[in-house]
Design a protein around this motif. Structure first.
Motif, PDB file in Angstrom:
ATOM      1  N   ALA A  13     -22.442  17.674   5.794  1.00 47.77           N
ATOM      2  CA  ALA A  13     -21.397  16.985   6.555  1.00 47.77           C
ATOM      3  C   ALA A  13     -21.799  15.535   6.808  1.00 47.77           C
ATOM      4  CB  ALA A  13     -21.156  17.695   7.886  1.00 47.77           C
ATOM      5  N   GLY A  14     -21.055  14.623   6.257  1.00 49.85           N
ATOM      6  CA  GLY A  14     -21.339  13.209   6.455  1.00 49.85           C
ATOM      7  C   GLY A  14     -22.442  12.674   5.573  1.00 49.85           C
ATOM      8  N   GLN A  15     -22.889  13.460   4.608  1.00 49.91           N
ATOM      9  CA  GLN A  15     -23.942  12.999   3.711  1.00 49.91           C
ATOM     10  C   GLN A  15     -23.341  12.037   2.674  1.00 49.91           C
ATOM     11  OE1 GLN A  15     -26.848  15.026   0.375  1.00 49.91           O
ATOM     12  NE2 GLN A  15     -26.572  16.112   2.295  1.00 49.91           N
ATOM     13  N   PRO A  16     -23.933  10.858   2.491  1.00 46.27           N
ATOM     14  CA  PRO A  16     -23.401   9.879   1.536  1.00 46.27           C
ATOM     15  C   PRO A  16     -23.822  10.219   0.108  1.00 46.27           C
ATOM     16  CG  PRO A  16     -25.330   8.974   2.605  1.00 46.27           C
ATOM     17  CD  PRO A  16     -25.088  10.325   3.236  1.00 46.27           C
ATOM     18  N   ALA A  17     -23.241  11.264  -0.447  1.00 46.87           N
ATOM     19  CA  ALA A  17     -23.689  11.814  -1.729  1.00 46.87           C
ATOM     20  C   ALA A  17     -23.615  10.793  -2.855  1.00 46.87           C
ATOM     21  CB  ALA A  17     -22.863  13.049  -2.075  1.00 46.87           C
ATOM     22  N   GLU A  18     -22.569   9.975  -2.864  1.00 46.87           N
ATOM     23  CA  GLU A  18     -22.425   8.993  -3.943  1.00 46.87           C
ATOM     24  C   GLU A  18     -23.482   7.902  -3.849  1.00 46.87           C
ATOM     25  OE1 GLU A  18     -18.743  11.297  -3.735  1.00 46.87           O
ATOM     26  OE2 GLU A  18     -19.955  10.296  -2.220  1.00 46.87           O
ATOM     27  N   LEU A  19     -23.830   7.502  -2.637  1.00 44.73           N
ATOM     28  CA  LEU A  19     -24.916   6.533  -2.479  1.00 44.73           C
ATOM     29  C   LEU A  19     -26.239   7.128  -2.942  1.00 44.73           C
ATOM     30  CD1 LEU A  19     -24.204   4.771   0.959  1.00 44.73           C
ATOM     31  CD2 LEU A  19     -24.081   3.755  -1.321  1.00 44.73           C
ATOM     32  N   ILE A  20     -26.455   8.403  -2.643  1.00 44.69           N
ATOM     33  CA  ILE A  20     -27.688   9.078  -3.088  1.00 44.69           C
ATOM     34  C   ILE A  20     -27.736   9.143  -4.608  1.00 44.69           C
ATOM     35  CG2 ILE A  20     -28.971  11.246  -3.070  1.00 44.69           C
ATOM     36  CD1 ILE A  20     -27.839  11.735  -0.240  1.00 44.69           C
ATOM     37  N   ASP A  21     -26.606   9.464  -5.242  1.00 45.43           N
ATOM     38  CA  ASP A  21     -26.562   9.483  -6.707  1.00 45.43           C
ATOM     39  C   ASP A  21     -26.889   8.101  -7.265  1.00 45.43           C
ATOM     40  OD1 ASP A  21     -25.919  12.164  -6.750  1.00 45.43           O
ATOM     41  OD2 ASP A  21     -23.773  11.845  -7.045  1.00 45.43           O
ATOM     42  N   GLY A  22     -26.370   7.065  -6.621  1.00 45.08           N
ATOM     43  CA  GLY A  22     -26.661   5.704  -7.060  1.00 45.08           C
ATOM     44  C   GLY A  22     -28.129   5.357  -6.898  1.00 45.08           C
ATOM     45  N   LEU A  23     -28.745   5.883  -5.835  1.00 40.76           N
ATOM     46  CA  LEU A  23     -30.168   5.654  -5.591  1.00 40.76           C
ATOM     47  C   LEU A  23     -31.007   6.313  -6.686  1.00 40.76           C
ATOM     48  CD1 LEU A  23     -32.039   4.356  -3.467  1.00 40.76           C
ATOM     49  CD2 LEU A  23     -32.062   6.551  -2.266  1.00 40.76           C
ATOM     50  N   ILE A  24     -30.594   7.493  -7.120  1.00 40.19           N
ATOM     51  CA  ILE A  24     -31.301   8.182  -8.204  1.00 40.19           C
ATOM     52  C   ILE A  24     -31.219   7.352  -9.494  1.00 40.19           C
ATOM     53  CG2 ILE A  24     -31.317  10.236  -9.668  1.00 40.19           C
ATOM     54  CD1 ILE A  24     -30.226  11.782  -7.211  1.00 40.19           C
ATOM     55  N   LYS A  25     -30.032   6.832  -9.787  1.00 41.15           N
ATOM     56  CA  LYS A  25     -29.852   6.017 -10.997  1.00 41.15           C
ATOM     57  C   LYS A  25     -30.668   4.724 -10.925  1.00 41.15           C
ATOM     58  CE  LYS A  25     -25.205   7.724 -12.018  1.00 41.15           C
ATOM     59  NZ  LYS A  25     -23.751   7.389 -12.108  1.00 41.15           N
ATOM     60  N   LEU A  26     -30.872   4.225  -9.718  1.00 40.27           N
ATOM     61  CA  LEU A  26     -31.661   3.007  -9.537  1.00 40.27           C
ATOM     62  C   LEU A  26     -33.112   3.225  -9.955  1.00 40.27           C
ATOM     63  CD1 LEU A  26     -31.404   0.085  -8.413  1.00 40.27           C
ATOM     64  CD2 LEU A  26     -32.062   1.007  -6.171  1.00 40.27           C
ATOM     65  N   GLY A  27     -33.593   4.462  -9.806  1.00 43.15           N
ATOM     66  CA  GLY A  27     -34.915   4.813 -10.299  1.00 43.15           C
ATOM     67  C   GLY A  27     -36.080   4.451  -9.394  1.00 43.15           C
ATOM     68  N   VAL A  28     -35.808   4.164  -8.122  1.00 43.93           N
ATOM     69  CA  VAL A  28     -36.901   3.829  -7.211  1.00 43.93           C
ATOM     70  C   VAL A  28     -37.683   5.085  -6.843  1.00 43.93           C
ATOM     71  CG1 VAL A  28     -35.901   1.726  -6.259  1.00 43.93           C
ATOM     72  CG2 VAL A  28     -35.277   3.931  -5.271  1.00 43.93           C
ATOM     73  N   LYS A  29     -38.977   4.905  -6.554  1.00 47.95           N
ATOM     74  CA  LYS A  29     -39.867   6.022  -6.258  1.00 47.95           C
ATOM     75  C   LYS A  29     -40.633   5.766  -4.963  1.00 47.95           C
ATOM     76  CE  LYS A  29     -38.990   8.043 -10.272  1.00 47.95           C
ATOM     77  NZ  LYS A  29     -38.279   9.337 -10.393  1.00 47.95           N
ATOM     78  N   ASP A  30     -41.455   6.750  -4.598  1.00 47.43           N
ATOM     79  CA  ASP A  30     -42.372   6.624  -3.462  1.00 47.43           C
ATOM     80  C   ASP A  30     -41.619   6.348  -2.155  1.00 47.43           C
ATOM     81  OD1 ASP A  30     -45.039   6.724  -2.534  1.00 47.43           O
ATOM     82  OD2 ASP A  30     -45.156   4.536  -2.460  1.00 47.43           O
ATOM     83  N   LEU A  31     -40.448   6.947  -2.000  1.00 48.20           N
ATOM     84  CA  LEU A  31     -39.610   6.699  -0.833  1.00 48.20           C
ATOM     85  C   LEU A  31     -40.023   7.576   0.350  1.00 48.20           C
ATOM     86  CD1 LEU A  31     -36.110   6.673  -2.595  1.00 48.20           C
ATOM     87  CD2 LEU A  31     -37.542   4.686  -2.026  1.00 48.20           C
ATOM     88  N   VAL A  32     -39.812   7.050   1.541  1.00 45.51           N
ATOM     89  CA  VAL A  32     -39.907   7.836   2.771  1.00 45.51           C
ATOM     90  C   VAL A  32     -38.480   8.033   3.268  1.00 45.51           C
ATOM     91  CG1 VAL A  32     -40.751   7.947   5.141  1.00 45.51           C
ATOM     92  CG2 VAL A  32     -42.190   6.936   3.349  1.00 45.51           C
ATOM     93  N   ILE A  33     -38.055   9.280   3.394  1.00 42.38           N
ATOM     94  CA  ILE A  33     -36.674   9.591   3.767  1.00 42.38           C
ATOM     95  C   ILE A  33     -36.633  10.176   5.175  1.00 42.38           C
ATOM     96  CG2 ILE A  33     -34.651  11.008   3.233  1.00 42.38           C
ATOM     97  CD1 ILE A  33     -35.147   8.764   1.229  1.00 42.38           C
ATOM     98  N   VAL A  34     -35.701   9.691   5.978  1.00 48.23           N
ATOM     99  CA  VAL A  34     -35.453  10.218   7.325  1.00 48.23           C
ATOM    100  C   VAL A  34     -34.079  10.870   7.313  1.00 48.23           C
ATOM    101  CG1 VAL A  34     -35.288   9.684   9.784  1.00 48.23           C
ATOM    102  CG2 VAL A  34     -36.803   8.320   8.298  1.00 48.23           C
ATOM    103  N   ASN A  35     -34.032  12.157   7.623  1.00 48.80           N
ATOM    104  CA  ASN A  35     -32.780  12.900   7.554  1.00 48.80           C
ATOM    105  C   ASN A  35     -32.859  14.089   8.492  1.00 48.80           C
ATOM    106  OD1 ASN A  35     -30.963  15.188   5.906  1.00 48.80           O
ATOM    107  ND2 ASN A  35     -30.117  13.136   5.817  1.00 48.80           N
TER     108      ASN A  35
END
Length: 223
Positions: A30-52
């Motif tokens: 609920a309220g998860q920005p799924a399309e932004l997350i998909d875009g982040l995956i395509k961006l290919g960045v790594k070593d992220l710290v995620i707060v959720n």
């Protein structure tokens, strides 16, 4: 003229770098920005710290980001539920770090960062493993543990409507963590279903003022 509208997800996300700390809104899906997350995956960045709030559901959204190997550490309240198999596999294999935070503490620590406060005292977690190594105090006969604010480089959130100034209106429970995360991040990127003209949003309904938002991206609802 102030215009925070971004033409595409790629344009809005392009400033995110390896090693960034990113808050991602949502209570489960609920309220998860799924399309932004998909875009982040395509961006290919790594070593992220995620707060959720949690550590992903099924193979969707946040779980897909974990599966892509992009996340080094997750800070959340509910890492395990019936469909958290992606996180479970990574954690058991030692491929992801977990900081477990009670949900009320998570919200308060994010709020503290958003309001410019320092560490806060909370009774939640006192006397448990979660309080090990942390300063404590007794105030008016009650025990408290000291917790640090949680701040992020970026916040990815989802809203129902936004305008070019970044003012946001949410849909029901999709509101959840979005407003406080927007306050606690250096850069907030909001995906919205509709970008409206200035003045079209009722000021009494605006939950996140544009001062806390740097990018607004329109994402067409799934058909």
């Amino acid at each position: 003229m102030i215009d925070k509208s971004s033409a595409s997800l790629v344009e809005a996300l392009s400033q995110i770098k390896h090693g960034s700390t990113i808050m991602i809104g949502g209570f489960g899906t609920a309220g998860q920005p799924a399309e932004l997350i998909d875009g982040l995956i395509k961006l290919g960045v790594k070593d992220l710290v995620i707060v959720n709030n949690n550590a992903g559901n099924g193979d969707y959204g946040l779980a897909k980001l974990l599966k892509a190997g992009a996340v080094r550490k997750i800070i959340c309240s509910f890492p395990r539920q019936s469909d958290s198999w992606v996180f479970d596999e990574l954690y058991r294999a030692g491929k992801i770090e977990l900081e477990l935070v009670p949900q009320g503490n998570l919200a308060c620590r994010i709020q503290a960062a958003g309001m410019g406060l320092g560490p806060i005292y909370t009774p939640t977690g006192f006397g448990t493993l979660l309080a090990e190594g942390k300063p404590t105090m007794n105030y008016e006969g009650k025990d408290y543990v000291l917790e640090n604010p949680i701040k992020a480089d970026f916040a990815l959130i989802k809203a129902q409507q936004g305008d070019r100034w970044g003012n946001l209106v949410y849909r029901k429970s999709a509101r959840n963590f979005g407003p406080i995360m927007a306050m606690a991040a250096d850069v907030t990127i909001a995906q919205v279903s509709e970008v409206v003209e200035l003045g079209a949003l009722d000021p009494e309904h605006i939950i996140t003022p544009g001062i806390f938002v740097q990018h607004v991206v329109r994402v067409k609802p799934a058909q």
